[in-house]
Design a protein around this motif. Structure first.
Motif, short mmCIF file in Angstrom:
data_model
loop_
_atom_site.label_atom_id
_atom_site.label_comp_id
_atom_site.label_asym_id
_atom_site.label_seq_id
_atom_site.Cartn_x
_atom_site.Cartn_y
_atom_site.Cartn_z
N LEU A 213 0.83 -1.20 0.00
CA LEU A 213 0.00 0.00 0.00
C LEU A 213 0.87 1.25 0.00
O LEU A 213 0.58 2.21 -0.71
N GLU A 214 1.95 1.20 0.77
CA GLU A 214 2.85 2.36 0.83
C GLU A 214 3.48 2.62 -0.53
O GLU A 214 3.59 3.76 -0.97
N VAL A 215 3.89 1.52 -1.21
CA VAL A 215 4.51 1.66 -2.53
C VAL A 215 3.51 2.29 -3.50
O VAL A 215 3.82 3.25 -4.21
N ILE A 216 2.29 1.79 -3.48
CA ILE A 216 1.28 2.29 -4.40
C ILE A 216 0.99 3.77 -4.13
O ILE A 216 0.91 4.58 -5.05
N GLN A 217 0.93 4.10 -2.86
CA GLN A 217 0.70 5.51 -2.48
C GLN A 217 1.83 6.41 -3.00
O GLN A 217 1.59 7.47 -3.54
N LEU A 218 3.06 5.91 -2.85
CA LEU A 218 4.22 6.69 -3.30
C LEU A 218 4.17 6.87 -4.82
O LEU A 218 4.41 7.96 -5.34
N LEU A 219 3.83 5.78 -5.54
CA LEU A 219 3.77 5.87 -7.00
C LEU A 219 2.72 6.88 -7.46
O LEU A 219 2.89 7.54 -8.47
N LYS A 220 1.64 6.95 -6.70
CA LYS A 220 0.56 7.85 -7.09
C LYS A 220 0.80 9.29 -6.68
O LYS A 220 0.11 10.19 -7.14
N SER A 221 1.77 9.49 -5.79
CA SER A 221 1.90 10.83 -5.20
C SER A 221 2.51 11.83 -6.20
O SER A 221 3.13 11.44 -7.19
N GLN A 222 2.32 13.08 -5.89
CA GLN A 222 2.83 14.17 -6.73
C GLN A 222 4.35 14.13 -6.82
O GLN A 222 4.94 14.65 -7.77
N ALA A 223 4.97 13.53 -5.83
CA ALA A 223 6.44 13.52 -5.79
C ALA A 223 7.03 12.57 -6.81
O ALA A 223 8.22 12.61 -7.10
N THR A 224 6.19 11.71 -7.36
CA THR A 224 6.70 10.68 -8.29
C THR A 224 6.36 11.03 -9.73
O THR A 224 5.29 11.53 -10.02
N GLY A 225 7.30 10.78 -10.59
CA GLY A 225 7.03 10.94 -12.02
C GLY A 225 7.46 9.68 -12.73
O GLY A 225 8.51 9.11 -12.42
N PHE A 226 6.65 9.22 -13.63
CA PHE A 226 6.96 8.00 -14.34
C PHE A 226 7.34 8.33 -15.78
O PHE A 226 6.62 9.05 -16.45
N PHE A 227 8.48 7.81 -16.23
CA PHE A 227 8.85 7.99 -17.63
C PHE A 227 8.78 6.65 -18.35
O PHE A 227 9.28 5.65 -17.84
N LEU A 228 8.18 6.66 -19.50
CA LEU A 228 8.15 5.45 -20.31
C LEU A 228 9.21 5.60 -21.40
O LEU A 228 9.20 6.56 -22.16
N VAL A 229 10.15 4.65 -21.42
CA VAL A 229 11.17 4.68 -22.47
C VAL A 229 10.72 3.71 -23.56
O VAL A 229 10.44 2.55 -23.28
N THR A 230 10.67 4.21 -24.78
CA THR A 230 10.19 3.32 -25.84
C THR A 230 10.87 3.68 -27.17
O THR A 230 11.84 4.44 -27.20
N TYR A 231 10.37 3.11 -28.24
CA TYR A 231 11.05 3.20 -29.54
C TYR A 231 9.99 3.37 -30.62
O TYR A 231 8.89 2.81 -30.50
N PRO A 232 10.27 4.17 -31.66
CA PRO A 232 9.24 4.37 -32.68
C PRO A 232 9.08 3.18 -33.63
O PRO A 232 9.70 3.14 -34.69
N SER A 233 8.26 2.23 -33.23
CA SER A 233 7.92 1.11 -34.12
C SER A 233 6.50 0.69 -33.79
O SER A 233 5.96 1.09 -32.76
N GLU A 234 5.93 -0.14 -34.64
CA GLU A 234 4.53 -0.52 -34.44
C GLU A 234 4.33 -1.25 -33.11
O GLU A 234 3.45 -0.91 -32.32
N VAL A 235 5.20 -2.25 -32.86
CA VAL A 235 5.05 -3.04 -31.62
C VAL A 235 5.15 -2.14 -30.40
O VAL A 235 4.32 -2.20 -29.49
N PHE A 237 4.74 1.04 -30.21
CA PHE A 237 3.66 2.03 -30.18
C PHE A 237 2.43 1.43 -29.49
O PHE A 237 1.88 2.00 -28.54
N THR A 238 2.02 0.24 -29.95
CA THR A 238 0.83 -0.41 -29.39
C THR A 238 1.04 -0.67 -27.90
O THR A 238 0.17 -0.38 -27.07
N GLU A 239 2.20 -1.22 -27.60
CA GLU A 239 2.52 -1.55 -26.21
C GLU A 239 2.53 -0.29 -25.33
O GLU A 239 2.03 -0.30 -24.21
N SER A 240 3.05 0.80 -25.88
CA SER A 240 3.10 2.05 -25.12
C SER A 240 1.70 2.55 -24.79
O SER A 240 1.44 2.98 -23.66
N LEU A 241 0.81 2.48 -25.79
CA LEU A 241 -0.56 2.96 -25.52
C LEU A 241 -1.21 2.11 -24.43
O LEU A 241 -1.89 2.64 -23.54
N ASP A 242 -0.98 0.80 -24.47
CA ASP A 242 -1.52 -0.09 -23.41
C ASP A 242 -0.98 0.30 -22.06
O ASP A 242 -1.70 0.34 -21.06
N PHE A 243 0.31 0.57 -22.05
CA PHE A 243 0.96 0.90 -20.78
C PHE A 243 0.42 2.22 -20.21
O PHE A 243 0.14 2.33 -19.02
#
Ligand SMILES: Nc1ncnc2c1ncn2[C@@H]1O[C@H](COP(=O)(O)OP(=O)(O)O)[C@@H](O)[C@H]1O
Ligand SMILES: [Mg+2]
Length: 339
Positions: A213-235, A237-243
């Protein structure tokens, strides 16, 4: 930092951390699987998960710290924390099956990374913590890890094993072959060890759940930022949108999408003014055609990202000529990430 294996998560995490430290923030990079030369650049002489200060060029007092994730060691620490007594702790840690369980439990690396993040986040002497993510098949593993672990602890099959305790009643159920196989794999005392480890883990549920619960709270908090690293290809792209959708459902804020390894524009053909033997010209032209097709494909998927990401900030990083393992290059990349 999340994304599929090989897209550049570890590199981008190291780059972001280096730049944040150079800009004056006391920063920890929690790295998972740096390539050998990158690990060396971060000051890891031997694989150690201890937090260490990374010397930065032209800097007297470096604010960069690095730590390497060691899942097994980390689980041992968690067990130590939650175990009711010294005796219970030793019993679990010495149980062979417990080692196998940590290794084979899906998401255990992700869980350990989140746990370590929580621990660092509680240390107020650090301003920024950059977490690289483990090389999972699916980027969503990271988000599902806490739940998976909770499910595992509740798993009714394991509970049933626990209740059974002796293999004799199973024999009657005609699973003799399976048991023989399991005992071959894990040794004659498989069931005894399993019953023991389940007994010992019992009572730690609440501890695990509270931490989740603490981890989830931390992930949701304003202090946390999530970056998705990805690559310009079809696979990707689709996976990124799902994520991105999954993050939204879990109410975890996404700070940006990093499109990595973008190919530079390249001449499509050899100018006629350059004289070359016919065969050589043809061979080079083949490579140029391949490159220009790759560039065109990437451009198409970049435009798809552009039109689907709406307000999510995007950062585009070009493909560099060689592997990235020096602090200078990391800082150059990092400058594009700090905004
Ligand atoms: N923009 C880039 N240009 C060239 N090489 C890159 C780039 N980003 C990453 N790499 C290289 O790709 C390899 C995999 O990167 P890594 O960060 O370990 O990926 P991941 O952590 O996602 O598995 C490394 O050798 C790294 O140096
Ligand atoms: Mg990695």
């Amino acid at each position: 930092m999340g994304g599929p294996g090989g897209v550049g998560k570890t590199t981008v995490a190291a780059a972001l951390g280096t730049q944040l430290a150079l800009e004056g923030h006391r920063t920890i990079v929690l790295t998972v699987d740096p390539a050998k030369r990158l690990a060396q650049a971060l000051g890891f002489k031997t694989f150690s998960s201890d937090l260490q200060n990374v010397p930065l060029p032209h800097t007297q007092e470096s604010k960069l710290f690095a730590s390497m994730l060691d899942t097994q060691r980390y689980f041992d620490k968690v067990i130590t924390r939650f175990a009711g007594s010294e005796k219970q702790k030793d019993k679990i840690l010495n149980n062979r099956l417990y080692r196998i369980m940590v290794e084979s439990l899906g998401g255990s690396h992700e869980y350990a990374a989140m746990e370590r993040l929580l621990e660092f986040a509680k240390d107020s002497s650090f301003e920024k913590i950059v977490v690289d993510t483990p090389p999972s098949q699916n980027a969503l593993d990271l988000l599902d890890a806490p739940q998976k672990l909770a499910n595992f602890m509740d798993n009714s099959v394991l509970r049933w094993f626990q209740k059974t305790k002796t293999p004799f009643s199973l024999f009657r159920h005609g699973t003799k072959i399976a048991i023989k196989l399991l005992e071959k794999l894990f040794g004659n005392d498989f069931f005894k060890a399993l019953a023991e480890v389940m007994d010992d883990l019992e009572g730690m549920h609440t501890g695990f759940r509270d931490r989740n619960l603490e981890v989830i709270q931390l992930l949701k908090s304003q202090a946390t930022g999530f970056f998705l690293v990805t690559y310009p290809s079809e696979v990707r792209f689709t996976e990124s949108l799902d994520f991105i959708k999954a993050l939204k459902e879990k109410e975890i804020p996404l700070s940006g999408v990093i499109l990595n390894r973008i190919e530079k524009e390249f001449p499509k053909e050899i100018p006629p003014s350059i004289e070359l033997p016919k065969q050589e010209r043809e061979e080079i032209e083949k490579v140029l055609t391949y490159r220009s097709e790759l560039v065109a494909q990437q451009q198409y998927w970049i435009s798809q990202f552009d039109s689907n990401l709406n307000k999510i900030p995007q950062i585009k990083l070009e493909k560099r000529s060689g592997p990235i393992h020096d602090l200078e290059t990391l800082s150059q990349i990092g400058k594009k990430l700090v905004f």
